[in-house]
Scaffold this motif. Structure first.
Motif, short mmCIF file in Angstrom:
data_model
loop_
_atom_site.label_atom_id
_atom_site.label_comp_id
_atom_site.label_asym_id
_atom_site.label_seq_id
_atom_site.Cartn_x
_atom_site.Cartn_y
_atom_site.Cartn_z
N MET A 190 31.46 38.27 37.08
CA MET A 190 30.36 39.20 37.29
C MET A 190 30.25 39.53 38.78
O MET A 190 30.24 38.63 39.62
CB MET A 190 29.06 38.57 36.78
N MET A 191 30.18 40.80 39.09
CA MET A 191 30.11 41.20 40.50
C MET A 191 28.69 41.01 41.04
O MET A 191 27.72 41.32 40.37
CB MET A 191 30.52 42.66 40.67
N GLN A 192 28.64 40.48 42.23
CA GLN A 192 27.36 40.26 42.91
C GLN A 192 27.36 41.03 44.23
O GLN A 192 28.41 41.24 44.83
CB GLN A 192 27.18 38.77 43.22
N ASN A 193 26.17 41.40 44.67
CA ASN A 193 25.99 42.01 45.99
C ASN A 193 25.05 41.13 46.78
O ASN A 193 24.11 40.57 46.22
CB ASN A 193 25.34 43.40 45.89
N GLU B 65 31.52 36.26 41.54
CA GLU B 65 31.10 34.87 41.72
C GLU B 65 31.96 33.88 40.94
O GLU B 65 31.90 32.68 41.20
CB GLU B 65 29.62 34.69 41.40
N SER B 66 32.80 34.36 40.03
CA SER B 66 33.70 33.44 39.34
C SER B 66 34.93 33.14 40.20
O SER B 66 35.70 32.23 39.90
CB SER B 66 34.14 34.03 37.99
N GLY C 3 39.01 37.49 49.01
CA GLY C 3 38.86 38.15 47.72
C GLY C 3 37.55 38.85 47.48
O GLY C 3 37.17 39.07 46.33
N ALA C 4 36.84 39.21 48.54
CA ALA C 4 35.59 39.94 48.41
C ALA C 4 35.68 41.19 49.28
O ALA C 4 36.67 41.41 49.96
CB ALA C 4 34.41 39.07 48.83
#
Length: 67
Positions: free
Chosen positions: A1-4, A47-48, A29-30
């Motif tokens: 899941m993408m987080q900001n 976050e994974s 990797g971000a």
């Protein structure tokens, strides 16, 4: 899941700073978008695969302070 996340970062002043931070964050990797005027860095990450703590460490390893 993408987080900001938006981080307040001290010590950034120029294009070199932008490249250092964006490069360091990309390496783990971000992605990062630096706002020099706002003294902030907005990061997007999965976050994974990577933690916010790891992103903060990567930025601090470049010599900048996260407030």
């Amino acid at each position: 899941m993408m987080q900001n996340a938006k981080l307040q970062v001290e010590g950034m002043s120029c294009g070199h700073c932008v490249n250092s931070i964006e490069g360091a964050v990309k390496q783990i990797g971000a992605s990062a978008q630096v706002d020099l005027a706002g003294k902030s860095v907005t990061v997007q990450y999965d976050e994974s695969k990577v933690t916010l703590e790891a992103i903060k460490a990567a930025i601090e390893d470049q010599g900048y302070d996260i407030v």
